[in-house]
Enzyme design. Structure first.
Site, mmCIF file in Angstrom:
data_model
loop_
_atom_site.group_PDB
_atom_site.id
_atom_site.type_symbol
_atom_site.label_atom_id
_atom_site.label_comp_id
_atom_site.label_asym_id
_atom_site.label_seq_id
_atom_site.Cartn_x
_atom_site.Cartn_y
_atom_site.Cartn_z
ATOM 1 N N LYS A 97 0.818 -1.232 0.000
ATOM 2 C CA LYS A 97 0.000 0.000 0.000
ATOM 3 C C LYS A 97 0.837 1.260 0.000
ATOM 4 O O LYS A 97 0.562 2.206 0.749
ATOM 5 C CB LYS A 97 -0.965 0.005 1.190
ATOM 6 C CG LYS A 97 -1.922 -1.183 1.183
ATOM 7 C CD LYS A 97 -2.942 -1.082 2.266
ATOM 8 C CE LYS A 97 -3.878 -2.272 2.301
ATOM 9 N NZ LYS A 97 -3.244 -3.555 2.696
HETATM 10 P P1 OMP Z 1 -7.446 -11.077 7.274
HETATM 11 O O1 OMP Z 1 -8.405 -10.095 7.827
HETATM 12 O O2 OMP Z 1 -6.653 -11.786 8.338
HETATM 13 O O3 OMP Z 1 -8.062 -12.013 6.275
HETATM 14 O O4 OMP Z 1 -6.316 -10.222 6.483
HETATM 15 C C1 OMP Z 1 -6.633 -9.283 5.512
HETATM 16 C C2 OMP Z 1 -5.400 -8.875 4.739
HETATM 17 O O5 OMP Z 1 -5.834 -8.033 3.646
HETATM 18 C C3 OMP Z 1 -4.407 -8.034 5.531
HETATM 19 O O6 OMP Z 1 -3.111 -8.228 4.998
HETATM 20 C C4 OMP Z 1 -4.881 -6.620 5.277
HETATM 21 O O7 OMP Z 1 -3.850 -5.657 5.426
HETATM 22 C C5 OMP Z 1 -5.329 -6.701 3.804
HETATM 23 N N1 OMP Z 1 -6.372 -5.749 3.403
HETATM 24 C C6 OMP Z 1 -7.493 -5.550 4.178
HETATM 25 O O8 OMP Z 1 -7.747 -6.259 5.159
HETATM 26 N N2 OMP Z 1 -8.357 -4.551 3.852
HETATM 27 C C7 OMP Z 1 -8.201 -3.752 2.756
HETATM 28 O O9 OMP Z 1 -9.027 -2.893 2.501
HETATM 29 C C8 OMP Z 1 -7.104 -3.993 1.919
HETATM 30 C C9 OMP Z 1 -6.260 -5.055 2.193
HETATM 31 C C10 OMP Z 1 -5.341 -5.463 1.109
HETATM 32 O O10 OMP Z 1 -4.925 -4.592 0.340
HETATM 33 O O11 OMP Z 1 -5.102 -6.647 0.922
#
Ligand code: OMP
Length: 276
Positions: A97
């Site tokens: 990001k």
């Molecule tokens: P879990 O919630 O454990 O499935 O992880 C989500 C992953 O996606 C993490 O690495 C977050 O930083 C990323 N993420 C989000 O949760 N929300 C977003 O809006 C964007 C991302 C991303 O860009 O992947």
């Protein structure tokens, strides 16, 4: 090979839209892994070997590695190298990001694409096209632009009206019309906002792929996501799940537990999108 071709051929090959996030966290690792010399690498290696046939991509998030300083960065590099050597058909998305002035973005891009050699990155759109050009110029790489994020407060800025249009829709429109000249742009559109996802899909058309975080721990609704985001080919989504898979087990059998979870999630995605 272009990121998008690598992704499509992976999806065609194994029929999975599931992306496993690789976000290790020292306090959540099984004790025997935590005490090893390279805990994040050991953990990731076991998760990767257990899930490789079930995924369309892996997504390590740089924050979890940077938090451990030089050792963490080294283990991120070892993880990427391991996937590239052992599973070269699986694309790696570096979730970092980033987004700054162009001159600085060039250095971020070098870290991702030249040092780590990943296939795609997540970026912030805030500085505008002239600045993100440093990423977009990597024609073969996937440039995944944050559009609608998963957090509860996403709407604070993303819903603001700009010239009569909400900001997240404005960003999506800009990516569609101005940023995607090399056909290498994707959007982050989160699972926790399926109504917004449907609007983005209508706006950008069927071909742009969405990276979809928020299924699992964050509570996103899989059925609503598939209804809102799939294209006519029943693809167009990279569905990321991290904690629910990688921390499915806590003991010696953690990798088998992760595999079981990944298997049931990928099967559920395919059942719901009508693909066997
Ligand atoms: P879990 O919630 O454990 O499935 O992880 C989500 C992953 O996606 C993490 O690495 C977050 O930083 C990323 N993420 C989000 O949760 N929300 C977003 O809006 C964007 C991302 C991303 O860009 O992947």
């Amino acid at each position: 090979m272009k990121f998008i071709d690598k992704l499509n051929s992976r999806v065609e090959h194994n029929g999975s839209l599931l992306c496993v996030g690789l976000d290790p966290d020292l306090i959540r690792l099984p004790v025997h892994v935590r005490e090893s010399e390279a805990p994040y690498f050991m953990f990731n290696k076991a998760i990767i070997d257990a899930t490789a046939e079930l995924v369309c991509a892996y997504k390590p998030n740089s924050a979890f590695y940077e938090a451990r300083g030089a050792a963490g960065i080294e283990e991120l590099q070892l993880t990427c190298a391991y996937i590239q050597e052992k599973y070269p058909s699986i694309p790696i998305i570096l979730d970092f990001k980033r987004g700054d002035i162009g001159n600085t973005n060039k250095q971020y891009a070098r870290f991702a694409f030249e040092y780590l050699g990943v296939d795609a990155v997540t970026i912030q759109p805030w500085c505008g096209a002239e600045a993100v050009k440093a990423f977009l110029d990597y024609k073969d790489k996937g440039i995944i632009v944050l559009d609608r994020t998963s957090n509860p407060g996403a709407g604070e800025l993303q819903d603001l009206s700009v010239g009569g249009q909400q900001l997240y829709l404005k960003v999506a429109e800009n990516v569609r019309d101005n940023w995607n000249k090399n056909g290498n742009c994707l959007l982050v559109v989160a699972a926790t906002y399926p109504k917004e996802m449907a609007k983005v899909r209508t706006l950008v058309g069927p071909d742009m792929v969405f990276l979809v975080p928020g299924i699992g721990t964050q509570g996103g609704d899989l059925a609503a996501v598939l209804a809102a985001g799939l294209n006519k080919k029943k693809t167009g989504l990279i569905i990321n799940v991290t904690r629910e898979i990688i921390f499915a087990g806590t003991g010696k059998n953690f990798a088998a537990a992760a595999r079981d979870k990944a298997l049931s999630l990928s099967a559920e995605i395919n059942k719901q999108r009508g693909v066997t």
